[in-house]
Write a protein that holds these residues in place. Sequence first.
Motif, PDB file in Angstrom:
ATOM      1  N   ASP A   4       0.850  -1.187   0.000  1.00  0.00           N
ATOM      2  CA  ASP A   4       0.000   0.000   0.000  1.00  0.00           C
ATOM      3  C   ASP A   4       0.889   1.241   0.000  1.00  0.00           C
ATOM      4  OD1 ASP A   4      -1.937   1.936   0.267  1.00  0.00           O
ATOM      5  OD2 ASP A   4      -2.469   1.407   2.313  1.00  0.00           O
ATOM      6  N   LYS A   5       0.795   2.048  -1.059  1.00  0.00           N
ATOM      7  CA  LYS A   5       1.642   3.232  -1.167  1.00  0.00           C
ATOM      8  C   LYS A   5       0.851   4.521  -0.989  1.00  0.00           C
ATOM      9  CE  LYS A   5       5.092   1.020  -3.956  1.00  0.00           C
ATOM     10  NZ  LYS A   5       6.133   1.194  -4.916  1.00  0.00           N
ATOM     11  N   THR A   6      -0.390   4.423  -0.508  1.00  0.00           N
ATOM     12  CA  THR A   6      -1.168   5.640  -0.317  1.00  0.00           C
ATOM     13  C   THR A   6      -0.516   6.505   0.757  1.00  0.00           C
ATOM     14  OG1 THR A   6      -2.623   4.581   1.297  1.00  0.00           O
ATOM     15  CG2 THR A   6      -3.348   4.569  -1.009  1.00  0.00           C
ATOM     16  N   TYR A   7      -0.801   7.803   0.665  1.00  0.00           N
ATOM     17  CA  TYR A   7      -0.183   8.749   1.595  1.00  0.00           C
ATOM     18  C   TYR A   7      -1.177   9.852   1.919  1.00  0.00           C
ATOM     19  CZ  TYR A   7       3.556  11.429   3.783  1.00  0.00           C
ATOM     20  OH  TYR A   7       4.352  12.092   4.686  1.00  0.00           O
ATOM     21  N   ASN A   8      -1.560   9.968   3.173  1.00  0.00           N
ATOM     22  CA  ASN A   8      -2.487  11.006   3.642  1.00  0.00           C
ATOM     23  C   ASN A   8      -3.746  11.110   2.778  1.00  0.00           C
ATOM     24  OD1 ASN A   8      -0.915  11.686   5.830  1.00  0.00           O
ATOM     25  ND2 ASN A   8       0.064  13.398   4.828  1.00  0.00           N
ATOM     26  N   GLY A   9      -4.276   9.970   2.372  1.00  0.00           N
ATOM     27  CA  GLY A   9      -5.510   9.952   1.598  1.00  0.00           C
ATOM     28  C   GLY A   9      -5.334  10.089   0.099  1.00  0.00           C
ATOM     29  N   TRP A  10      -4.112  10.234  -0.364  1.00  0.00           N
ATOM     30  CA  TRP A  10      -3.835  10.367  -1.792  1.00  0.00           C
ATOM     31  C   TRP A  10      -3.182   9.087  -2.312  1.00  0.00           C
ATOM     32  CZ3 TRP A  10      -5.766  14.325  -4.514  1.00  0.00           C
ATOM     33  CH2 TRP A  10      -6.229  15.428  -3.785  1.00  0.00           C
ATOM     34  N   THR A  11      -3.117   8.958  -3.609  1.00  0.00           N
ATOM     35  CA  THR A  11      -2.577   7.767  -4.255  1.00  0.00           C
ATOM     36  C   THR A  11      -1.179   7.409  -3.766  1.00  0.00           C
ATOM     37  OG1 THR A  11      -3.832   8.332  -6.229  1.00  0.00           O
ATOM     38  CG2 THR A  11      -2.069   6.713  -6.493  1.00  0.00           C
ATOM     39  N   ASN A  12      -0.328   8.421  -3.595  1.00  0.00           N
ATOM     40  CA  ASN A  12       1.058   8.202  -3.174  1.00  0.00           C
ATOM     41  C   ASN A  12       1.626   9.518  -2.642  1.00  0.00           C
ATOM     42  OD1 ASN A  12       1.728   9.741  -5.483  1.00  0.00           O
ATOM     43  ND2 ASN A  12       1.952   7.922  -6.729  1.00  0.00           N
ATOM     44  N   TRP A  13       2.875   9.473  -2.166  1.00  0.00           N
ATOM     45  CA  TRP A  13       3.526  10.659  -1.616  1.00  0.00           C
ATOM     46  C   TRP A  13       3.629  11.772  -2.655  1.00  0.00           C
ATOM     47  CZ3 TRP A  13       7.887  13.368  -3.026  1.00  0.00           C
ATOM     48  CH2 TRP A  13       8.280  14.376  -2.130  1.00  0.00           C
ATOM     49  N   ALA A  14       3.986  11.445  -3.859  1.00  0.00           N
ATOM     50  CA  ALA A  14       4.174  12.467  -4.896  1.00  0.00           C
ATOM     51  C   ALA A  14       2.877  13.236  -5.151  1.00  0.00           C
ATOM     52  CB  ALA A  14       4.692  11.832  -6.185  1.00  0.00           C
ATOM     53  N   PHE A  69       8.050  13.613  -9.691  1.00  0.00           N
ATOM     54  CA  PHE A  69       6.897  14.301 -10.275  1.00  0.00           C
ATOM     55  C   PHE A  69       6.172  13.376 -11.264  1.00  0.00           C
ATOM     56  CE2 PHE A  69       5.003  17.301 -13.361  1.00  0.00           C
ATOM     57  CZ  PHE A  69       4.278  18.109 -12.497  1.00  0.00           C
ATOM     58  N   GLU A  70       6.932  12.501 -11.907  1.00  0.00           N
ATOM     59  CA  GLU A  70       6.355  11.557 -12.868  1.00  0.00           C
ATOM     60  C   GLU A  70       5.417  10.557 -12.193  1.00  0.00           C
ATOM     61  OE1 GLU A  70       6.861  11.734 -16.199  1.00  0.00           O
ATOM     62  OE2 GLU A  70       8.018  13.560 -15.816  1.00  0.00           O
ATOM     63  N   GLU A  71       5.513  10.394 -10.886  1.00  0.00           N
ATOM     64  CA  GLU A  71       4.697   9.428 -10.156  1.00  0.00           C
ATOM     65  C   GLU A  71       3.344   9.990  -9.715  1.00  0.00           C
ATOM     66  OE1 GLU A  71       6.967   7.799  -6.932  1.00  0.00           O
ATOM     67  OE2 GLU A  71       8.746   7.599  -8.205  1.00  0.00           O
ATOM     68  N   VAL A  72       3.116  11.274  -9.935  1.00  0.00           N
ATOM     69  CA  VAL A  72       1.861  11.905  -9.502  1.00  0.00           C
ATOM     70  C   VAL A  72       0.684  11.300 -10.262  1.00  0.00           C
ATOM     71  CG1 VAL A  72       0.588  14.084  -9.438  1.00  0.00           C
ATOM     72  CG2 VAL A  72       3.022  14.047  -8.877  1.00  0.00           C
ATOM     73  N   ASP A  73      -0.395  11.048  -9.543  1.00  0.00           N
ATOM     74  CA  ASP A  73      -1.622  10.517 -10.137  1.00  0.00           C
ATOM     75  C   ASP A  73      -2.524  11.695 -10.512  1.00  0.00           C
ATOM     76  OD1 ASP A  73      -4.126   9.440 -10.717  1.00  0.00           O
ATOM     77  OD2 ASP A  73      -3.958   7.883  -9.191  1.00  0.00           O
ATOM     78  N   TRP A  74      -2.432  12.124 -11.746  1.00  0.00           N
ATOM     79  CA  TRP A  74      -3.181  13.299 -12.207  1.00  0.00           C
ATOM     80  C   TRP A  74      -4.676  13.030 -12.293  1.00  0.00           C
ATOM     81  CZ3 TRP A  74      -0.741  17.419 -11.309  1.00  0.00           C
ATOM     82  CH2 TRP A  74       0.656  17.381 -11.285  1.00  0.00           C
ATOM     83  N   ASN A  75      -5.064  11.780 -12.506  1.00  0.00           N
ATOM     84  CA  ASN A  75      -6.489  11.443 -12.480  1.00  0.00           C
ATOM     85  C   ASN A  75      -7.062  11.679 -11.091  1.00  0.00           C
ATOM     86  OD1 ASN A  75      -7.021  10.470 -15.195  1.00  0.00           O
ATOM     87  ND2 ASN A  75      -5.619   8.809 -14.694  1.00  0.00           N
ATOM     88  N   ASP A  76      -6.319  11.289 -10.069  1.00  0.00           N
ATOM     89  CA  ASP A  76      -6.748  11.485  -8.682  1.00  0.00           C
ATOM     90  C   ASP A  76      -6.930  12.977  -8.388  1.00  0.00           C
ATOM     91  OD1 ASP A  76      -7.348  11.048  -5.997  1.00  0.00           O
ATOM     92  OD2 ASP A  76      -5.336  10.399  -5.452  1.00  0.00           O
ATOM     93  N   ILE A  77      -5.958  13.786  -8.794  1.00  0.00           N
ATOM     94  CA  ILE A  77      -6.037  15.236  -8.564  1.00  0.00           C
ATOM     95  C   ILE A  77      -7.210  15.838  -9.328  1.00  0.00           C
ATOM     96  CG2 ILE A  77      -4.883  17.459  -8.974  1.00  0.00           C
ATOM     97  CD1 ILE A  77      -2.243  16.016  -8.284  1.00  0.00           C
ATOM     98  N   ARG A  78      -7.330  15.511 -10.591  1.00  0.00           N
ATOM     99  CA  ARG A  78      -8.413  16.036 -11.417  1.00  0.00           C
ATOM    100  C   ARG A  78      -9.777  15.654 -10.841  1.00  0.00           C
ATOM    101  NH1 ARG A  78     -11.811  13.995 -15.163  1.00  0.00           N
ATOM    102  NH2 ARG A  78     -12.565  15.415 -16.762  1.00  0.00           N
ATOM    103  N   ASP A  79      -9.944  14.363 -10.520  1.00  0.00           N
ATOM    104  CA  ASP A  79     -11.225  13.899  -9.989  1.00  0.00           C
ATOM    105  C   ASP A  79     -11.582  14.598  -8.682  1.00  0.00           C
ATOM    106  OD1 ASP A  79     -11.299  12.250 -12.185  1.00  0.00           O
ATOM    107  OD2 ASP A  79     -10.824  10.418 -11.067  1.00  0.00           O
ATOM    108  N   THR A  80     -10.593  14.811  -7.818  1.00  0.00           N
ATOM    109  CA  THR A  80     -10.836  15.499  -6.552  1.00  0.00           C
ATOM    110  C   THR A  80     -11.243  16.942  -6.779  1.00  0.00           C
ATOM    111  OG1 THR A  80      -9.309  14.036  -5.390  1.00  0.00           O
ATOM    112  CG2 THR A  80      -9.811  16.152  -4.342  1.00  0.00           C
ATOM    113  N   LEU A  81     -10.565  17.630  -7.691  1.00  0.00           N
ATOM    114  CA  LEU A  81     -10.907  19.029  -7.985  1.00  0.00           C
ATOM    115  C   LEU A  81     -12.312  19.136  -8.570  1.00  0.00           C
ATOM    116  CD1 LEU A  81      -7.539  20.301  -9.461  1.00  0.00           C
ATOM    117  CD2 LEU A  81      -8.573  20.992  -7.293  1.00  0.00           C
ATOM    118  N   ILE A  82     -12.687  18.212  -9.409  1.00  0.00           N
ATOM    119  CA  ILE A  82     -14.017  18.247 -10.015  1.00  0.00           C
ATOM    120  C   ILE A  82     -15.082  18.027  -8.955  1.00  0.00           C
ATOM    121  CG2 ILE A  82     -15.559  16.986 -11.567  1.00  0.00           C
ATOM    122  CD1 ILE A  82     -13.160  16.776 -13.495  1.00  0.00           C
TER     123      ILE A  82
END
Length: 84
Positions: A4-14, A69-82
């Motif tokens: 499990d690589k989740t971090y503070n409720g997000w996909t990962n640390w990045a 920075f390449e490890e960031v889950d942009w779908n997670d960020i986008r979905d959360t913002l929406i």
Amino acid sequence: MGEDKTYNGWTNWATWFVVSELENNTKWYEQSQRLVRTEAVPEEFEQLAKECLFPNSATSYGEMSLSEFEEVDWNDIRDTLIKD
């Protein structure tokens, strides 16, 4: 089972790091709201974040390197913002 690589409720640390660093960035806030309204694809959020965090071809931002920075889950960020 995978680790499990989740971090503070997000996909990962990045992903968490980018969100936490950009929360108070005026350029990010204004432009990300525009991207939300136009239902932009995750890659557009990535490009905006890169411009905010790595200006002038910088190779790191605080504790984050470009490779992380390449490890960031942009779908997670986008979905959360929406959702917000």
